[in-house]
Design an enzyme around this catalytic site. Structure first.
Site, PDB file in Angstrom:
ATOM      1  N   ASN A 103       3.982  10.608 -18.679  1.00 16.85           N
ATOM      2  CA  ASN A 103       4.442   9.895 -17.497  1.00 16.85           C
ATOM      3  C   ASN A 103       3.282   9.822 -16.525  1.00 16.85           C
ATOM      4  O   ASN A 103       2.552  10.796 -16.358  1.00 16.85           O
ATOM      5  CB  ASN A 103       5.614  10.632 -16.839  1.00 16.85           C
ATOM      6  CG  ASN A 103       6.727  10.924 -17.814  1.00 16.85           C
ATOM      7  OD1 ASN A 103       7.374  10.020 -18.303  1.00 16.85           O
ATOM      8  ND2 ASN A 103       6.932  12.201 -18.125  1.00 16.85           N
ATOM      9  N   HIS A 134       0.834  -1.194   0.000  1.00 12.64           N
ATOM     10  CA  HIS A 134       0.000   0.000   0.000  1.00 12.64           C
ATOM     11  C   HIS A 134       0.875   1.252   0.000  1.00 12.64           C
ATOM     12  O   HIS A 134       1.807   1.359   0.783  1.00 12.64           O
ATOM     13  CB  HIS A 134      -0.916  -0.026   1.217  1.00 12.64           C
ATOM     14  CG  HIS A 134      -1.909   1.078   1.239  1.00 12.64           C
ATOM     15  ND1 HIS A 134      -2.311   1.676   2.396  1.00 12.64           N
ATOM     16  CD2 HIS A 134      -2.605   1.686   0.247  1.00 12.64           C
ATOM     17  CE1 HIS A 134      -3.199   2.614   2.124  1.00 12.64           C
ATOM     18  NE2 HIS A 134      -3.394   2.638   0.818  1.00 12.64           N
TER      19      HIS A 134
END
Length: 119
Positions: free
Chosen positions: A110, A20
């Site tokens: 990106n 996470h």
């Protein structure tokens, strides 16, 4: 052998190990790679592979809670993403678990994917 999905062994390993808030960057070939950040280099010529199918394949393997792109990227480029200045995005890549280089030739192509949890 897997029947579908990603087949790149190193990329699969990295995604399976992601936790996470880990950051996975999918980038054009011009994005600077910070020292110490692993790179999975998929680019084999200009435009190949394009960024969108790579991001889609990664999202099929990883729970993604947020996408981040540069403000300078085209408006149609991941419209659901949070937008930050390109210089700030480059700074954020220093924290990436991996940068996956594509052959995408669109300026500012990106995207930072922040790993989530499936519950």
């Amino acid at each position: 052998m897997r029947p579908d999905g990603l087949w790149h062994p190193r990329l699969l390993h990295i995604l399976a190990a992601a936790g996470h808030t880990d950051l996975i960057v999918v980038a054009d070939p011009g994005l600077p790679i910070p020292p110490g950040v692993e790179t999975v280099d998929l680019v084999w010529r200009r435009g190949e592979p394009p960024i969108l199918p790579v991001v889609e394949a990664i999202r099929a393997e990883l729970v993604v809670e947020r996408l981040i792109v540069a403000k300078e990227a085209p408006d149609t480029f991941f419209p659901e993403a949070k937008r930050i200045p390109h210089e700030q995005l480059k700074h954020l890549t220093r924290q990436a678990r991996v940068i996956v280089r594509t052959g995408e030739a669109t300026p500012y192509a990106n995207v930072v994917l922040r790993a989530g949890v499936p519950f």
